[in-house]
Design a protein around this motif. Structure first.
Motif, PDB file in Angstrom:
ATOM      1  N   LEU A  78      34.877  21.139  40.624  1.00 37.09           N
ATOM      2  CA  LEU A  78      36.173  21.015  39.971  1.00 37.09           C
ATOM      3  C   LEU A  78      36.035  21.262  38.463  1.00 37.09           C
ATOM      4  O   LEU A  78      36.895  21.903  37.849  1.00 37.09           O
ATOM      5  N   ASP A  79      34.941  20.780  37.907  1.00 42.06           N
ATOM      6  CA  ASP A  79      34.707  21.030  36.484  1.00 42.06           C
ATOM      7  C   ASP A  79      34.608  22.530  36.212  1.00 42.06           C
ATOM      8  O   ASP A  79      35.116  23.030  35.215  1.00 42.06           O
ATOM      9  N   GLU A  80      33.952  23.236  37.129  1.00 40.22           N
ATOM     10  CA  GLU A  80      33.830  24.680  36.928  1.00 40.22           C
ATOM     11  C   GLU A  80      35.209  25.343  36.987  1.00 40.22           C
ATOM     12  O   GLU A  80      35.516  26.244  36.212  1.00 40.22           O
ATOM     13  N   TYR A  81      36.027  24.850  37.902  1.00 41.02           N
ATOM     14  CA  TYR A  81      37.395  25.374  37.970  1.00 41.02           C
ATOM     15  C   TYR A  81      38.088  25.203  36.621  1.00 41.02           C
ATOM     16  O   TYR A  81      38.709  26.130  36.094  1.00 41.02           O
ATOM     17  N   PHE A  82      37.969  24.012  36.038  1.00 37.96           N
ATOM     18  CA  PHE A  82      38.691  23.766  34.788  1.00 37.96           C
ATOM     19  C   PHE A  82      38.094  24.559  33.623  1.00 37.96           C
ATOM     20  O   PHE A  82      38.807  24.949  32.701  1.00 37.96           O
ATOM     21  N   THR A  83      36.796  24.819  33.689  1.00 39.76           N
ATOM     22  CA  THR A  83      36.193  25.690  32.678  1.00 39.76           C
ATOM     23  C   THR A  83      36.810  27.087  32.775  1.00 39.76           C
ATOM     24  O   THR A  83      37.154  27.703  31.772  1.00 39.76           O
ATOM     25  N   SER A  84      36.965  27.561  34.002  1.00 32.61           N
ATOM     26  CA  SER A  84      37.566  28.879  34.205  1.00 32.61           C
ATOM     27  C   SER A  84      39.014  28.891  33.737  1.00 32.61           C
ATOM     28  O   SER A  84      39.489  29.862  33.147  1.00 32.61           O
ATOM     29  N   LEU A  85      39.699  27.803  33.994  1.00 28.61           N
ATOM     30  CA  LEU A  85      41.102  27.721  33.581  1.00 28.61           C
ATOM     31  C   LEU A  85      41.207  27.787  32.051  1.00 28.61           C
ATOM     32  O   LEU A  85      42.073  28.469  31.511  1.00 28.61           O
ATOM     33  N   ARG A  86      40.274  27.088  31.403  1.00 32.05           N
ATOM     34  CA  ARG A  86      40.288  27.127  29.935  1.00 32.05           C
ATOM     35  C   ARG A  86      40.045  28.545  29.427  1.00 32.05           C
ATOM     36  O   ARG A  86      40.652  28.987  28.462  1.00 32.05           O
ATOM     37  N   GLY A  87      39.172  29.262  30.113  1.00 34.04           N
ATOM     38  CA  GLY A  87      38.920  30.656  29.743  1.00 34.04           C
ATOM     39  C   GLY A  87      40.190  31.487  29.835  1.00 34.04           C
ATOM     40  O   GLY A  87      40.480  32.319  28.967  1.00 34.04           O
ATOM     41  N   LEU A  88      40.944  31.241  30.876  1.00 37.69           N
ATOM     42  CA  LEU A  88      42.201  31.963  31.068  1.00 37.69           C
ATOM     43  C   LEU A  88      43.186  31.634  29.942  1.00 37.69           C
ATOM     44  O   LEU A  88      43.836  32.523  29.381  1.00 37.69           O
ATOM     45  N   GLU A  89      43.260  30.358  29.612  1.00 38.50           N
ATOM     46  CA  GLU A  89      44.168  29.942  28.534  1.00 38.50           C
ATOM     47  C   GLU A  89      43.753  30.573  27.213  1.00 38.50           C
ATOM     48  O   GLU A  89      44.588  31.016  26.423  1.00 38.50           O
ATOM     49  N   GLN A  90      42.447  30.650  27.034  1.00 46.81           N
ATOM     50  CA  GLN A  90      41.929  31.230  25.801  1.00 46.81           C
ATOM     51  C   GLN A  90      42.307  32.713  25.688  1.00 46.81           C
ATOM     52  O   GLN A  90      42.673  33.190  24.617  1.00 46.81           O
ATOM     53  N   GLN A  91      42.230  33.405  26.806  1.00 46.20           N
ATOM     54  CA  GLN A  91      42.633  34.814  26.809  1.00 46.20           C
ATOM     55  C   GLN A  91      44.071  34.973  26.339  1.00 46.20           C
ATOM     56  O   GLN A  91      44.400  35.858  25.565  1.00 46.20           O
ATOM     57  N   LEU A  92      44.928  34.084  26.859  1.00 43.56           N
ATOM     58  CA  LEU A  92      46.341  34.178  26.497  1.00 43.56           C
ATOM     59  C   LEU A  92      46.528  33.850  25.018  1.00 43.56           C
ATOM     60  O   LEU A  92      47.322  34.483  24.324  1.00 43.56           O
TER      61      LEU A  92
END
Lengths: 372, 447, 570
Positions: B225-239
């Motif tokens: 789940l932590d890895e999922y949220f790391t990926s989500l943060r990456g997505l937010e960062q892109q935006l």
């Protein structure tokens, strides 16, 4: 799961028993689907003593000069054009080539009115060799006879080869090997969409010499291809219910080669509109070899309306001078004279034929006429 | 400041060939230590291109020897040798015709580029437009189309009736790219996109519920789940990055121009086509390096009568030669046709090497590109749709393995287009129509 | 005593076929390994853990289809799963979401959400209309998320959760000045959220047995629906969960009966066997077209379908005996497949239409009996240009008997096996015999080759042949001491081998749980084996037994972790 639904509704075993009523009871029947059907060209060095016909663009330029254009005018028209493109109505070159013909002083399309166009007198084969059969029965005495380069039979008639053989795209070789030319192209293109041609061979025991029956039919389906783009073997085809394309001939199997007992007429084998609307061979002969790999290979010959032979070149619209071909075929035609004009309407031909094993099933699906 | 545009000085600068890339300095300081991404974490762009040409290569003389890596180029493709480690060749492919009538020089491109055959009323977008819709929405040009044989022929189409015309003039192309509308990526005005703002605003909804998810998981599930949220943060960062004024573009260089002779106008000799192709290649590389576009369609020459390439001193055009020239019994192929084919392979090699000479950090433009080569016929002499050569060139930013020979006997050409879409991140599972329909990309080339 | 132990719940590796171990392989046949009776060792054996599964591509598609209708296009690339303990279905319990996958899920989510809210669908997929299309409407958004959210999260949303989605929709709507676009983006965030992408099972204390744990009601509903439908719970199942029906055996049985009776159950049988029979490998299957010209891409894609149709017909439609998969003569063919099998088959569809499937029954005595004779086995487990008795034997043991055969050791010279043109060794049997004079290899080849060699009359593309290089092919051999002379007899031997049904039970339970069977679940496995026999080996009965077992919902005690507090996790 839709496939499941459909098939589940009728789980029945295919019943494939007996033979078609029209056939005599035979102990063994083998089915085939035609994989190649192409004019038999036996080109040898120097067999066009006047040379191979010149490239289209150059010939069109000559046609325009013959039609009255000046050299300068032709050069100007040709500038920056692909001069091989006769049909390019959007170019002045294309229009000039197409409308070089006049009827009553009015320009008309040479393609629609070939007889009104000037004969360019393109070259014909005048060599010794040609594939075919002794159709006219005159043997070596036949004035237009060739010698078959493989069987060395003399007096074989193949005026279609004579008419077409000096076009680059129709050249083959004396071993019966086809180069990828116009005939090849026309066949491979139409084959994927045209109803497959079926052949079956029946006899008491096809491993021995004896009487056999050769049957021609047209299928409902077209051929399928394998991973090598060759015609897929062992496919099942339904025979077209239209019996006009059904022919049965008495033949003889000798040394693994099948030949007809007497000349036969093969009429109206339904083909493909652009290529060969129907295959008609009168006074037909054949030589079909049963090969160890199960395939059938050989040659068929006979007289066909020379205008049908034109169709062979129609799909292959490049590299063939259409008007030149028209006149060559017309001049070379050697049978069936028109009672009024005396002009021959049919031309002697020979075609290579290859066929691979296939299943053929009678139209009512319950009877099988041929097993591979 | 750019010099005034005239065909003359553009071409002089371009044809000079050396040290034309002045313009903006390389800004490697913005790269991370691997040179694969901008220092702030944004990925460098990946480019897609097509390189097409008519009449193909005669079967038997282009298929490489050896399978997989380190293949040996066959006769006609020898000119690709210097760059072959970045060229993946697919052999044995077929454009299935089903029951469609053959358009001698149109059916092949339709199958290779749009996965099937145009039918009345059915849209058949070509693969470059599909990819451009996916990756080209943030650049100045969604895609660029050029044609080198003097025609405006193009094989890029959104549907059966709307074709993206090619630019045949290098000068006009230069003006379009680097004329007055060209904006320095450093000083461009910037307005944030509300649609991106909206997207960013909803993603926080996911994080807001994170607390409720935690606490009932085992250690390994918690790590997942932590890895999922790391990926989500990456997505937010892109935006977030898309809402900021753009960074200077790494490696962006504008072609430098000086005055010289204006070459002759475009004739029908293949040398004319080669010259324009060389000019286009450099302009394309500059345009890509400045991120003006992510998709480029390069058409070297068409196939049929519309593209009459000639050789000096030869009466027959290339097209006519393929049909009329006799096959040399010793060589086994048509000698004049072979000459043209080798010339074309050389031009292709030049294009790839041009892209490979533009550096982005320790990568090149070619390393960050995926170029798809296709043609119109397998054997031009008979318009065969079998043995169609197709290549994928370049590393796509590390997304593909390069320099492979992949035999794919009897399989549809559409598999290459599907592979390209997958590499470029287009969400598509199945592509093509009738027998060309496929859901199988060439996974063996994916990195 | 058999060379290999049967697997009963756990996997036993054959000893490595290497150096010293190889000699053990050859000289000292392994004794049948007896599995200690786990239940005897521990009075209350531990159940397996509760799981957190990432949705598979198929599940994702099915859920979108079930929630929003089949006309929503789901175009996206999903990560390739890896097989664990014989099943892909197990790997989803260990994978997470990488950055690239996150982007892919986000793209997919927005594409789906845009379709749900577009003009053509909003009238029936959104239960209300906003006061203004250009403004925020919290009430309407709340109605939508309450109705849709319970399917996507597989449970009712909490008040807080609804509020979060409504607020997200409002924020987005304000930015783009469009209610539906705002709603769409908020929905997309749900579709990209961990609550949707992961199905997280929640253990609770078992009220009936203090100290034991079971899944909570909604987790039970999900476990049932993903097992029997490979999708989310439907409205009725959610209702049953909410009403507490799933806490009683009768309540569960009622739902299970309903689910197995549904046509969707067929889909699960297909999915289960595609997974167990490794049909995903067709994606990478290459055949040398010069050797096997008939093996086109069409054949490759039809081959798996043939077997799946055969299995669904036998096991579901005919309610047949699982063991008959090794002997059935009934199958389904397309014209292209018929050509490679060398049998006549007429299309039933008009010309130019895609080939349809036709039922076909081989005559008695035809070697094409049982699914081992299908292309989906013979060609899938062969080399590109030739057969491999070893690969087939290995696959048979691994796929159908749940055994694990080691890969060949390094540095082995395979020249003798690979060269099919060697005049000394015309058949595969001769080549393998020559190869197996190497003691390092002989031991393992004894395990794989005899059964593989019996299938040698099916060439590397699945076509039938009598000879290889002019030499007659000998298909005789023995399995577990039972001799057979041809593939038909091998099929009968497998039919009667308890290892095959035992393996099926193992795979079915692992598939149901989404993980390997835990030690504490072995008695359950043993009991299922017995009931499978009592039920005449009917697959739906086995699935029913699994789904209605109390063990199916039992879990280990949740691990207590020093987890971050809510405050620190953000």
């Amino acid at each position: 799961m839709s496939a499941f639904d459909r098939v589940n509704a009728f789980f029945v075993t295919l019943c494939i028993l007996g033979t078609a009523s029209a056939l005599p009871a035979a102990a063994e029947t083998r089915g085939f689907v035609v994989s190649l059907f192409a004019p038999a060209s036996a080109s040898t060095e120097g067999d066009c003593s006047q040379g191979i016909n010149i490239p289209l663009g150059q010939q069109y330029a000559l046609d325009l000069l013959a039609a009255g254009y000046t050299k300068e005018a032709v050069d100007k028209l040709a500038e920056g054009q692909d001069t091989t493109m006769f049909g390019g109505f959007n170019s002045s070159w294309g229009r000039a080539v197409v409308f070089r013909t006049k009827i009553n002083g009015k320009p008309v399309s040479a393609w629609i009115n070939p007889a009104a166009a000037l004969d360019p007198n393109l070259h014909m084969v005048d060599g010794k060799y040609g594939f075919g059969f002794n159709l006219d029965g005159n043997g070596a005495a036949s004035p237009t006879g060739f010698e078959d380069p493989l069987t060395h039979e003399k007096g074989v008639n193949n005026q279609m080869f004579r008419a077409m053989g000096c076009f680059t795209v129709f050249r083959g070789d004396e071993k019966g090997i086809l180069t990828p030319g116009a005939h090849h192209q026309a066949w491979t293109i139409v084959q994927n969409g045209m109803p497959a041609w079926l052949i079956s061979i029946s006899g008491d025991d096809l491993s021995k010499d004896g009487d056999v029956t050769v049957t021609f039919d047209v299928a409902v389906e077209h051929v399928e291809r394998d991973a090598q783009s060759q015609v897929l073997r062992d496919m099942t085809f339904r025979i077209n219910a239209d019996r006009r394309s059904h022919h049965e001939f008495a033949a003889e199997l000798k040394g693994g080669v099948i030949s007809l007992k007497k000349p036969e007429d093969l009429l109206a084998v339904w083909g493909e509109e652009m290529f060969m609307p129907t295959l008609e061979l009168r006074s037909m002969r054949m030589r079909l070899e049963l090969r160890p790999d199960g395939a059938l290979h050989g040659m068929m010959g006979g007289y066909m309306p020379w205008k049908d032979a034109m169709s062979t070149g129609l799909q292959a619209n490049m590299g063939i001078h259409w008007i030149g071909l028209y006149y060559n075929l017309r001049k070379a035609a050697d049978a069936n004279p028109d009672p009024k004009t005396g002009e021959n309407r049919d031309i002697s031909t020979a075609y290579f034929i290859d066929a691979v094993p296939a299943f053929a099933v009678a139209p009512d699906k319950s009877k099988k006429v041929a097993r591979r | 400041m750019l010099a005034p545009h005239s065909r003359r000085n553009v071409l002089r600068g371009m044809l000079g060939g050396t040290a034309v890339t002045v313009g903006l300095p390389f800004l490697d300081c913005f790269l991370n230590s691997n040179g694969t991404a901008l220092a702030d974490g944004r990925d460098l762009p990946v480019y897609f291109g097509t390189w097409s040409q008519g009449l193909g290569f005669t079967p038997g003389y282009w298929e490489p020897k050896g399978i997989g890596a380190n293949y040996e180029n066959n006769l006609f493709l020898k000119p690709l040798d210097p760059i072959k480690h970045k060229v993946t060749i697919f052999s044995g492919l077929r454009a299935f015709m089903d029951s469609n009538p053959l358009n001698p020089h149109g059916s092949g491109p339709a199958a290779c580029l749009s996965g099937g055959h145009p039918k009345a009323g059915v849209s058949m977008p070509t693969v470059d437009t599909i990819i451009a819709d996916s990756v080209g929405t943030t650049t100045r040009f969604r895609s660029l189309e050029v044609s080198c044989d003097g025609s405006d022929g193009s094989q890029s189409a959104r549907n059966a009736t709307s074709r993206n015309p090619s630019e045949p003039s290098p000068l006009a192309f230069y003006k379009r790219l680097f004329g007055p509308e060209f904006r320095d990526p450093n000083s461009a005005d910037f307005t944030p996109d509300p649609a991106v703002m909206a997207r960013q605003s909803v993603l926080s909804a996911i994080s807001e519920r994170r607390a409720a998810l935690n606490g009932r998981l085992g250690a390994s599930d918690q790590a997942r789940l932590d890895e999922y949220f790391t990926s989500l943060r990456g997505l937010e960062q892109q935006l977030t990055l898309r809402l900021e004024k753009p960074q200077p573009i790494v490696g962006c260089s504008v072609p430098h121009t000086e005055g010289e002779e204006d070459p002759a106008t475009h004739g029908t000799l293949i040398t004319d086509t080669q010259r324009d192709h060389r000019l286009f290649a450099r302009l394309v590389a500059h345009a890509m390096s400045c991120d003006q576009t992510r998709v480029v369609n390069m058409m070297f020459s068409g196939g049929g009568g519309g593209s009459p390439l000639r050789r000096q001193g030869l009466s027959m055009t290339y097209h006519v030669s393929t049909h009329e020239e006799a096959t040399d019994p010793v060589l086994g192929y048509q000698p004049q046709v072979a000459w043209f084919m080798t010339q074309i392979a050389a031009a292709m090699a030049e294009y790839f090497m041009t892209l490979d000479s533009f550096k982005i950090g320790d990568q090149t433009l070619l390393d960050r590109s995926l170029i798809m080569y296709s043609t119109d016929v397998g054997r031009a002499q008979i318009h065969s749709q079998e043995n169609m050569p197709m290549f994928l060139v370049g590393g796509a930013g590390g997304r593909v393995k390069t320099g492979l020979h992949v035999p794919a006997s009897g399989q549809t050409v559409a598999r290459v287009g599907l592979t390209a879409q997958h590499v470029m991140g287009v969400p598509v599972s199945t592509w093509g129509t009738e027998s060309n329909m496929t859901s199988k990309p060439f996974t063996e080339i994916l990195a | 005593m058999t060379l290999l132990s049967k697997v009963s719940g756990t996997r036993h590796r054959l000893r490595r076929c290497l150096s010293v171990a190889a000699i053990a392989c050859v000289l000292a046949p392994l004794p049948g390994i007896t599995i200690p009776d786990a239940s005897a060792a521990d009075a209350q054996p531990a159940a397996g853990p509760a799981m957190m599964h990432l949705l598979s591509a198929q599940q994702y598609r099915q859920i979108i289809d079930d929630t929003f209708g089949p006309d929503i296009e789901v175009n996206g690339r999903f990560t390739t799963e890896t097989r664990r303990a014989g099943l892909l279905a197990i790997s989803s319990g260990v994978t997470s979401v990488t950055m690239a996958e996150m982007e892919a899920f986000d793209n997919l989510a927005r594409s789906i959400a845009a379709q749900v809210t577009d003009r053509t669908r909003r009238d029936y997929l959104i239960p209300c209309k906003p006061a203004s299309e250009r403004a925020v409407d919290d009430a309407c958004a709340a109605k939508f998320f309450e109705a849709t959210g319970r399917f996507l999260f597989r449970r009712p949303l909490t008040t807080d959760e609804v509020k979060i989605q409504v607020e997200a929709a409002a924020r987005a709507t304000e930015k783009v000045k469009n209610f539906y676009e705002g709603l769409s983006l908020s929905l997309a965030s749900m579709l990209a959220s961990p609550e949707f992408l992961f199905r997280q099972e929640i253990p609770v204390s078992d009220p009936a047995q203090p100290g034991q744990y079971v899944l909570d009601s909604y987790s039970k509903a999900s476990r049932l629906s993903f097992f029997l439908w490979n999708s989310q719970p439907d409205a009725e199942l959610l209702r049953a969960a909410q009403a507490g029906d799933l806490n009683t055996p009768a309540g569960i049985a009622k739902q299970v009966d309903r689910m197995i009776a549904s046509r969707r159950f067929e889909g699960v049988v297909r999915n289960f066997f595609s997974d167990m029979l490794r049909f995903d490998d067709f994606g990478n299957l290459q055949k040398d077209a010069t050797v096997f010209p008939k093996f086109s891409l069409t054949v490759s894609s039809d081959a798996a379908e043939q077997t799946l149709l055969t299995l669904v017909d036998l096991l579901v439609t005919q309610h047949g005996d699982y063991r008959d998969i090794f002997t059935t003569r009934r199958t389904f063919l397309t014209t292209t497949l018929a050509a490679i099998y060398g049998v006549p088959l007429v299309k039933s569809t008009p010309r130019m239409e895609p080939p349809s499937w036709q039922p076909y029954e081989y005559e008695e005595g035809n070697p094409r009996a049982g699914i081992l004779s299908h292309i989906s086995f013979t060609a899938l487990h062969s080399h590109p240009a030739r057969t491999s008795a070893t690969i087939r034997g290995k696959a048979l043991r691994e796929v159908f008997l749940c055994q694990t055969v080691p890969n060949p050791p390094a540095n082995v010279n395979f020249t003798v096996v690979q060269n099919t043109d060697n005049p000394l060794y015309k058949t595969a049997r001769e080549r393998l015999t020559a190869h197996s004079t190497n003691p390092a290899c002989a031991g393992c080849h004894k395990i794989t080759d005899p059964i593989g060699l019996s299938l040698e009359k099916f060439d590397g593309s699945g076509s039938f042949r009598n000879d290889e290089n002019g030499a007659h092919i000998d298909t005789a051999g023995a399995f577990n001491g039972k001799p057979f002379s041809n593939p038909l007899e091998l099929g009968k031997v497998l039919h009667d081998d308890p290892g095959a049904t035992d393996c099926l039970v193992t795979r079915a339970v692992s598939y149901a749980l989404g993980r390997e069977i835990a030690d504490g679940e072995k008695p359950w496995h043993t009991a299922l084996n017995k009931s499978f026999a009592d039920d005449q080996y009917r697959l739906p009965e086995l699935f029913r037994r699994i789904a209605t077992s109390p063990e199916f919902f039992r879990t280990a005690e949740p691990q207590k972790l020093p987890v971050k507090t809510a405050a620190s996790s953000n």
